[in-house]
Design a protein around this motif. Structure first.
Motif, mmCIF file in Angstrom:
data_model
loop_
_atom_site.group_PDB
_atom_site.id
_atom_site.type_symbol
_atom_site.label_atom_id
_atom_site.label_comp_id
_atom_site.label_asym_id
_atom_site.label_seq_id
_atom_site.Cartn_x
_atom_site.Cartn_y
_atom_site.Cartn_z
ATOM 1 N N ALA A 89 41.854 27.573 61.976
ATOM 2 C CA ALA A 89 42.981 27.536 61.029
ATOM 3 C C ALA A 89 44.161 28.579 61.415
ATOM 4 O O ALA A 89 43.780 29.682 62.088
ATOM 5 C CB ALA A 89 42.617 28.099 59.370
ATOM 6 N N PHE A 90 45.284 28.115 61.334
ATOM 7 C CA PHE A 90 46.550 29.160 61.724
ATOM 8 C C PHE A 90 46.685 30.073 60.556
ATOM 9 O O PHE A 90 46.806 29.831 59.552
ATOM 10 C CB PHE A 90 47.632 28.319 61.786
ATOM 11 C CG PHE A 90 47.706 27.423 63.134
ATOM 12 C CD1 PHE A 90 47.879 28.164 64.449
ATOM 13 C CD2 PHE A 90 47.595 26.061 63.191
ATOM 14 C CE1 PHE A 90 47.859 27.370 65.465
ATOM 15 C CE2 PHE A 90 47.762 25.275 64.354
ATOM 16 C CZ PHE A 90 47.779 26.110 65.567
ATOM 17 N N GLN A 91 47.031 31.326 61.293
ATOM 18 C CA GLN A 91 47.313 32.512 60.466
ATOM 19 C C GLN A 91 48.358 33.355 60.948
ATOM 20 O O GLN A 91 48.685 33.172 62.279
ATOM 21 C CB GLN A 91 45.995 33.729 60.428
ATOM 22 C CG GLN A 91 44.788 33.222 59.817
ATOM 23 C CD GLN A 91 43.812 33.949 59.870
ATOM 24 O OE1 GLN A 91 43.910 35.203 60.211
ATOM 25 N NE2 GLN A 91 42.375 33.830 59.179
ATOM 26 N N GLU A 92 49.164 33.696 60.069
ATOM 27 C CA GLU A 92 50.589 34.399 60.463
ATOM 28 C C GLU A 92 50.181 35.659 60.994
ATOM 29 O O GLU A 92 49.177 36.203 60.808
ATOM 30 C CB GLU A 92 51.331 34.643 59.238
ATOM 31 C CG GLU A 92 52.216 33.493 58.809
ATOM 32 C CD GLU A 92 53.217 33.629 57.637
ATOM 33 O OE1 GLU A 92 53.271 34.881 57.283
ATOM 34 O OE2 GLU A 92 53.635 32.721 57.110
ATOM 35 N N ALA A 93 50.973 36.187 61.992
ATOM 36 C CA ALA A 93 50.788 37.249 63.026
ATOM 37 C C ALA A 93 52.228 37.685 63.368
ATOM 38 O O ALA A 93 53.236 37.142 63.281
ATOM 39 C CB ALA A 93 49.880 37.054 64.231
ATOM 40 N N ASP A 94 52.258 38.998 63.849
ATOM 41 C CA ASP A 94 53.572 39.377 64.341
ATOM 42 C C ASP A 94 53.775 39.340 65.846
ATOM 43 O O ASP A 94 52.451 38.676 66.236
ATOM 44 C CB ASP A 94 53.593 40.962 64.004
ATOM 45 C CG ASP A 94 52.679 41.751 64.589
ATOM 46 O OD1 ASP A 94 52.032 41.407 65.426
ATOM 47 O OD2 ASP A 94 52.074 42.877 64.092
ATOM 48 N N TRP A 95 54.670 39.502 66.347
ATOM 49 C CA TRP A 95 55.002 39.238 67.669
ATOM 50 C C TRP A 95 54.068 39.996 68.878
ATOM 51 O O TRP A 95 53.576 39.221 69.616
ATOM 52 C CB TRP A 95 56.213 39.216 68.207
ATOM 53 C CG TRP A 95 57.160 38.276 67.749
ATOM 54 C CD1 TRP A 95 57.874 38.034 66.812
ATOM 55 C CD2 TRP A 95 57.424 36.982 68.438
ATOM 56 N NE1 TRP A 95 58.576 36.697 66.789
ATOM 57 C CE2 TRP A 95 58.374 36.264 67.830
ATOM 58 C CE3 TRP A 95 56.951 36.515 69.871
ATOM 59 C CZ2 TRP A 95 58.725 34.855 68.391
ATOM 60 C CZ3 TRP A 95 57.388 35.487 70.451
ATOM 61 C CH2 TRP A 95 58.208 34.551 69.543
ATOM 62 N N GLU A 96 53.762 41.349 68.409
ATOM 63 C CA GLU A 96 52.905 41.952 69.432
ATOM 64 C C GLU A 96 51.514 41.433 69.369
ATOM 65 O O GLU A 96 50.969 41.495 70.544
ATOM 66 C CB GLU A 96 52.970 43.416 68.967
ATOM 67 C CG GLU A 96 52.236 44.419 69.642
ATOM 68 C CD GLU A 96 52.209 45.927 69.011
ATOM 69 O OE1 GLU A 96 51.410 46.846 69.776
ATOM 70 O OE2 GLU A 96 52.863 46.135 68.103
ATOM 71 N N GLU A 97 51.112 40.927 68.335
ATOM 72 C CA GLU A 97 49.712 40.437 68.131
ATOM 73 C C GLU A 97 49.632 39.369 68.976
ATOM 74 O O GLU A 97 48.424 38.995 69.861
ATOM 75 C CB GLU A 97 49.098 40.450 66.662
ATOM 76 C CG GLU A 97 48.054 39.714 66.582
ATOM 77 C CD GLU A 97 47.361 39.477 65.183
ATOM 78 O OE1 GLU A 97 46.318 39.273 65.110
ATOM 79 O OE2 GLU A 97 48.072 39.782 64.297
ATOM 80 N N ALA A 98 50.476 38.234 68.839
ATOM 81 C CA ALA A 98 50.607 37.033 69.408
ATOM 82 C C ALA A 98 50.600 37.213 70.922
ATOM 83 O O ALA A 98 49.763 36.604 71.763
ATOM 84 C CB ALA A 98 51.642 36.429 68.916
ATOM 85 N N LEU A 99 51.590 38.147 71.395
ATOM 86 C CA LEU A 99 51.850 38.239 72.931
ATOM 87 C C LEU A 99 50.673 38.805 73.416
ATOM 88 O O LEU A 99 50.220 38.734 74.691
ATOM 89 C CB LEU A 99 53.056 39.171 73.067
ATOM 90 C CG LEU A 99 54.249 38.409 72.889
ATOM 91 C CD1 LEU A 99 55.510 39.235 72.780
ATOM 92 C CD2 LEU A 99 54.553 37.329 73.938
ATOM 93 N N SER A 100 49.962 39.860 72.887
ATOM 94 C CA SER A 100 48.452 40.534 73.353
ATOM 95 C C SER A 100 47.610 39.306 73.508
ATOM 96 O O SER A 100 46.795 39.161 74.464
ATOM 97 C CB SER A 100 48.034 41.382 72.275
ATOM 98 O OG SER A 100 46.833 42.083 72.376
ATOM 99 N N VAL A 101 47.361 38.461 72.547
ATOM 100 C CA VAL A 101 46.562 37.332 72.726
ATOM 101 C C VAL A 101 46.728 36.413 73.887
ATOM 102 O O VAL A 101 46.020 36.143 74.709
ATOM 103 C CB VAL A 101 46.517 36.429 71.159
ATOM 104 C CG1 VAL A 101 45.533 35.207 71.467
ATOM 105 C CG2 VAL A 101 45.863 37.293 70.124
#
Length: 717
Positions: A89-101
């Motif tokens: 399931a999709f969960q909201e995140a911030d850009w820093e977290e998304a780019l880290s993944v």
């Protein structure tokens, strides 16, 4: 002034102060109509209006899609924050977290499986700046050879044909304003009335000036209704038709002998090849009358001026390259190229289908229409990018072949920007398997598309109202799309997303741009001296001149209104005839007892590509809210099908369920369905994975199918 009048005046002043004007251009087809979108705030309500703006190509005209294009940009379903998939399931995140993944997964895969374990897939609606950056991100930011884009399915046949025949691939060989003076025009496989409506006035003016219009199409479309001669051809037989037209012209000495001798190569070899054409078989294959074929050849050859305009109908074939080449032969044989109101036009489908293939997001290309397997081209671009030539990867594979590499496990990861391959690719069932097979996937998207739903990370991207940049329209005119609407939520532009990925992958210094114009200025240098030379263009010049044509080698370069007036762009300056078939020519699928009908696909007036944007326009969706299949009344009766009922169409690859529309406008042996819908309505599930041996184009325009009522199918199950 009375108190009442003063109050009314003040109220109007207040309303005017709350009106915002966004100057932009339509995000859909290659006509790239200029317009302004007015945002009017009346208390809590916001209303929008769209007004066409005068420009050299479309003169302020807009079609129904352009008028309503703002609706997807302001749609509440837009993704406005990064999303990360957790436990399915999709969960909201911030850009820093998304780019880290993203950094963690891409680095792990490349360390374990090598740089080519990652792939990038772009789109023909990206700006020139973003198409350029996608290729750079692949080759420099990630070091992978696997990059291609959905324009492979749009223009690759015309592009490869133009390069081989003329030495250059630009949408039109002459400016669009010359069309009204052409005395004979062949529209081969194009339904501009629905696909590029703002193009139609040029044809109407030509007809008023005495032009004889020939339309080649298996359907009786609105475009065909304009024609003086409609050739209702059997799907997939366009090459045979072109061979017949060429042969008739030569046999009846309607050709321009001096032009062929002085301006072309392999002319004698072409004559020898045409002498060996099996005329009887070719004639039978087309499904046309001999009289109509002869009239078409005579009318075009004898006209003082003439043009040939092609589109997906003849290009989306597994012999699309050769088919377009043979239509180009008609121009060369009659000397109707390099002269006023004489020439070729490939009517691009996507907003930036032309520019998108010029600057490096295609597997075999580098910016400026250079080629990645050319050592000199590699060295030049490596110097511009500040890397070593040996570090640039080799040529990859085409868009569909990338899907095969994913399904086979060679490609482990995908970065998808500006496309929806699950719906747009042929053999769509394989694409589902491919996306399910990759270990990690990133999508930059505005909406939760069928393709984005497979992603592990979705990055919210900007709409056309927010994303400034250049696009190259149907006639090769580079336009500047202004974009002043603020980015909603945490959305970023595609170029910002690509730069951010490069930064977390350790290549940020090579992607340090503050605005789109910075990228364009680098693109200018990268394209300098190439076939598609943009060096002489600047944002200011494009604004000042309402668009600039390429090639443009310097800032004071004169714009050529007609290409090839003195020589062609080939090494020897001559146009090249095609005199033998490709060694790997693929056989087209034939009908049989199990699959007794042909199906061909196309577009409709109200929707665009896979419909993710237009179907979010309430006005467009209301006009056409579901897909359909057109079938001739006699064919419907034969298979027990009634107009309006659901039917199941099946090929050797899969099936689709569509609403039936009985129409005398289609051939009795042929069905037609639009390609704008996914799910069970996805017609591309039926299309074969066979590819043109030269340009790797799939055969969207012909597949063998069966048809039956959905109700009887359900009952029999």
């Amino acid at each position: 002034m009375s108190e009442q009048m003063l109050a009314t005046f003040r109220k109007r002043q207040q309303q005017a102060a709350e009106e915002i004007i966004y100057h932009t251009q339509c995000p859909f087809c290659s006509m790239q109509c200029k317009k302004k979108v007015l945002e009017e705030k009346q208390g809590a309500r916001v209303k929008y209006r769209t007004i066409g703006v005068d420009n050299p190509t479309t003169k302020g005209r807009l079609c129904v899609k352009g008028k309503n294009a703002y609706q997807h940009a302001v749609h509440p379903e837009r993704i406005t924050t990064p999303l990360i998939k957790v436990n399915g399931a999709f969960q909201e995140a911030d850009w820093e977290e998304a780019l880290s993944v993203i950094q963690k997964n891409l680095s792990h895969l490349q360390e374990k499986h090598g740089p080519n374990s990652v792939s990038l897939y772009g789109g023909g609606s990206l700006t020139n700046e973003e198409a350029y950056l996608l290729g750079k991100l692949a080759r420099v930011g990630l070091g992978t050879k696997y990059v291609d884009y959905n324009g492979r399915f749009c223009m690759s046949s015309a592009a490869s044909a133009g390069m081989k025949a003329f030495g250059i691939d630009r949408g039109f060989t002459n400016h669009i304003e010359q069309i009204p003076d052409a005395k004979c025009i062949i529209l081969a496989g194009t339904n501009v009335s629905e696909c590029q409506p703002t193009f139609v006035p040029y044809l109407e003016e030509a007809r008023q000036n005495g032009c004889f219009l020939i339309v080649i199409d298996p359907r009786e479309t609105d475009t065909a209704a304009m024609a003086d001669l409609h050739l209702k051809i059997k799907p997939g037989q366009d090459k045979q038709l072109a061979l017949l037209l060429e042969t008739y012209i030569l046999q009846n000495q309607l050709h321009d002998e001096s032009f062929c001798r002085e301006r072309t190569s392999s002319y004698d070899e072409l004559r020898d090849m045409l002498n060996n054409v099996d005329m009887e078989t070719a004639f039978e294959d087309t499904g046309l009358s001999l009289q109509d074929i002869q009239e078409a050849a005579y009318r075009f050859a004898s006209a003082p001026t003439g043009m040939i305009l092609t589109a997906r109908g003849i290009e989306q074939q597994i012999n699309g390259h050769e088919t377009v080449r043979h239509f180009l032969h008609l121009l060369l044989l009659t000397g109707k190229i390099g002269k006023y109101a004489c020439g070729y036009g490939a009517i691009t489908g996507q907003a930036n289908g032309q520019g998108g293939r010029e600057h490096g997001q295609k597997a075999d290309q580098l910016p400026g229409y250079r080629f990645i397997d050319n050592p000199e081209h590699r060295r030049y671009i490596a110097d511009i990018w500040g890397v070593k030539e040996k570090d640039l990867p080799d040529k990859g594979v085409s868009a569909y072949e990338m899907m095969e590499r994913m399904e086979e496990g060679e490609i482990k990861s995908l970065i998808l920007i500006g496309s929806n391959p699950v719906v747009s690719n042929p053999n769509a069932n394989l694409v589902h398997k491919a996306f399910s097979s990759v270990s990690f996937m990133v999508a930059a998207e505005m909406f939760m598309t069928e393709s984005a739903s497979y992603a592990d990370v979705i990055l919210p991207t900007s709409s056309y109202l927010e994303d400034e940049g250049t696009l190259t329209n149907v006639e090769g005119r580079v336009t500047l799309r202004e974009a002043s609407r603020p980015l909603p939520g945490e959305c970023r532009h595609d170029w910002q997303i690509m730069a951010a990925i490069a930064e977390v992958m350790g290549q940020g210094t090579l992607f340090s741009y503050e605005k789109a114009e910075d990228i364009f200025n680098e693109l200018r240098l990268a394209s300098r001296g190439g076939k598609a030379d943009y060096y002489g263009m600047t944002y200011d010049r494009i604004r000042r001149e309402s668009g600039v044509f390429w090639p443009c080698p310097s800032e004071n370069a004169k714009q050529e209104t007609t290409l090839f007036s003195e020589s062609f762009a080939t090494a020897d300056g001559r146009a090249h005839f095609l005199t033998e078939s490709a060694a790997e020519e693929v056989s087209k699928e034939e009908i049989d007892e199990t699959y007794p009908l042909y199906i061909t696909t196309g577009r409709t007036m109200n929707h665009y590509l896979t419909g993710e944007q237009t179907q979010r326009s309430s006005r467009l969706a209301a006009r056409e809210f579901e897909s359909y299949v057109s079938i001739h009344p006699d064919t419907a009766a034969k298979y027990g099908i009634r107009s309006g009922e659901l039917v199941v169409i099946t090929s050797r690859r899969g099936s689709a369920t569509l609403r039936c529309s009985v129409s005398k406008e289609i051939r009795q042996d042929t069905l037609f369905a639009p390609m704008h819908w996914g799910g069970k309505q996805n017609i591309n599930r039926l299309i074969d994975s066979a590819l043109d041996p030269v340009c790797r184009m799939p055969g969207f325009k012909r597949a063998a199918v069966s048809i039956r009522p959905a109700a009887s199918s359900a009952g029999s199950g």
